[in-house]
Write an enzyme that holds these catalytic residues in place. Structure first.
Site, PDB file in Angstrom:
ATOM      1  CE  LYS A  65      16.610 -26.429  24.953  1.00 24.09           C
ATOM      2  NZ  LYS A  65      15.757 -26.970  25.997  1.00 24.09           N
TER       3      LYS A  65
HETATM    4  N1  PMP Z   1      11.631 -31.400  26.976  1.00 22.16           N
HETATM    5  C1  PMP Z   1      11.883 -30.084  27.056  1.00 22.16           C
HETATM    6  C2  PMP Z   1      10.748 -29.136  27.251  1.00 22.16           C
HETATM    7  C3  PMP Z   1      13.203 -29.620  26.970  1.00 22.16           C
HETATM    8  O1  PMP Z   1      13.461 -28.323  27.049  1.00 22.16           O
HETATM    9  C4  PMP Z   1      14.255 -30.553  26.803  1.00 22.16           C
HETATM   10  C5  PMP Z   1      15.674 -30.070  26.722  1.00 22.16           C
HETATM   11  N2  PMP Z   1      16.083 -29.535  27.959  1.00 22.16           N
HETATM   12  C6  PMP Z   1      13.953 -31.908  26.725  1.00 22.16           C
HETATM   13  C7  PMP Z   1      12.614 -32.297  26.801  1.00 22.16           C
HETATM   14  C8  PMP Z   1      15.018 -32.911  26.475  1.00 22.16           C
HETATM   15  O2  PMP Z   1      15.605 -32.662  25.223  1.00 22.16           O
HETATM   16  P1  PMP Z   1      17.076 -33.090  24.878  1.00 22.16           P
HETATM   17  O3  PMP Z   1      17.158 -34.545  25.158  1.00 22.16           O
HETATM   18  O4  PMP Z   1      17.231 -32.763  23.440  1.00 22.16           O
HETATM   19  O5  PMP Z   1      17.983 -32.307  25.760  1.00 22.16           O
END
Ligand code: PMP
Length: 296
Positions: free
Chosen positions: A154
């Site tokens: 991230k």
């Molecule tokens: N894809 C992206 C590009 C993200 O940044 C996120 C988190 N906002 C997700 C999917 C979902 O991840 P999570 O379930 O861990 O929040």
């Protein structure tokens, strides 16, 4: 939207300080090049008090994100989770979105930083994409190529791709964008993972070309627990168009149904879909109402 006021405190490099007096170095790589890493967690007001959902998994991912780009990471999960709870208490928040951000110190070079700062902030935030069924489009923007980026991390700069795709979708009258991977398969949404339902089975893209969502993993667990077939496979545009229903998952958006992809409107009523059952189960899980019956 106002994320803070004059009373708001954030946790910055080991201490709680007022958000509006926290200075930022204008000569850092994070601001200029997007060289930073962040997370998004949610705290829920449960009958056991305020509880942060899957905090360990989020801070594990933050560490991995930093390591993947060589950003020094000197914090441990236990301390950070404790600080998150303190942050919520100091700001009188019972249910909130929590944003950890690791950003570089002063450095204008295009090489890894030797020092890093950590911030924790929190604010009240409803489901990111609202509570209504979504209209999404297949974006002309592709996901970043895994060979040019650590797409499982991230990393701040990567989100320009998300901003471009979702802004374009909204300009065209949709709520969110689905992005293809470099091979033309439908990978995921701009900041959520994608699931489709077809003939009583649930499908989602495998991990190779997508961001490994923690909510995605939770959904896979829910499917297994409730006895729904869950299959990880590359999804074609045709798969998505001919699905019976579909939904997105993410910490900020939670579980949210899709009613339309481009010009295709799903025939199955969301309330009757497997996704709606998963949505109810997810809500119970985050609210720690695990003994509550989920009506399938
Ligand atoms: N894809 C992206 C590009 C993200 O940044 C996120 C988190 N906002 C997700 C999917 C979902 O991840 P999570 O379930 O861990 O929040």
């Amino acid at each position: 939207m106002q994320y803070y006021n004059q009373n708001t405190k954030i946790f910055l490099n080991g201490e709680f300080v007022h958000a509006n007096s926290a200075g930022i170095d204008l000569f850092g790589q994070s601001l200029h090049y997007g060289y930073g890493a962040f997370e998004g967690l949610r705290a829920y007001s449960t009958h056991n008090g305020t509880r942060i959902f899957k905090a360990e998994a989020h801070f594990d991912r933050l560490r991995k994100s930093c390591e993947s780009i060589g950003l020094p990471y000197k914090w441990d999960n236990r301390t950070l989770i404790e600080k998150c709870y303190e942050l919520l208490e100091i700001n009188n928040l019972r249910a909130a979105y929590i944003r950890p951000l690791v950003f570089s110190g002063s450095n204008m070079h295009l090489t890894s930083s030797e020092d890093a700062n950590l911030m924790l902030a929190a604010w009240e935030w409803g489901p990111y994409l609202g509570q209504h069924l979504l209209r999404v489009n297949i974006s002309s923007y592709e996901r970043p190529n895994p060979k040019s980026f650590h797409i499982d991390a991230k990393i701040s700069g990567q989100y320009i791709n998300s901003i471009l795709a979702s802004t374009d979708a909204i300009r065209k009258g949709f709520d969110e964008a689905l992005l293809l991977d470099q091979d033309g398969y439908v990978a995921q949404a701009s900041s959520e993972n994608l699931f489709i339902e077809k003939d009583y089975k649930i499908y989602t893209s495998p991990l190779d070309n997508i961001f490994p969502g923690i909510t995605r993993q939770t959904v896979i667990g829910i499917c297994k627990e409730l006895g729904f077939d869950i299959i990880e496979k590359k999804l074609t545009i045709q798969d998505v168009y001919t699905a019976d229903s579909a939904f997105l998952s993410g910490t900020a958006a939670e579980i949210i149904g899709i009613k339309q992809v481009d010009h295709i409107i799903y025939k199955e009523e969301w309330e009757h879909s497997i996704g709606a059952t998963i949505q109810r189960k997810y809500k119970n899980l985050v609210l720690e109402q695990e003994n509550y019956e989920v009506i399938i």
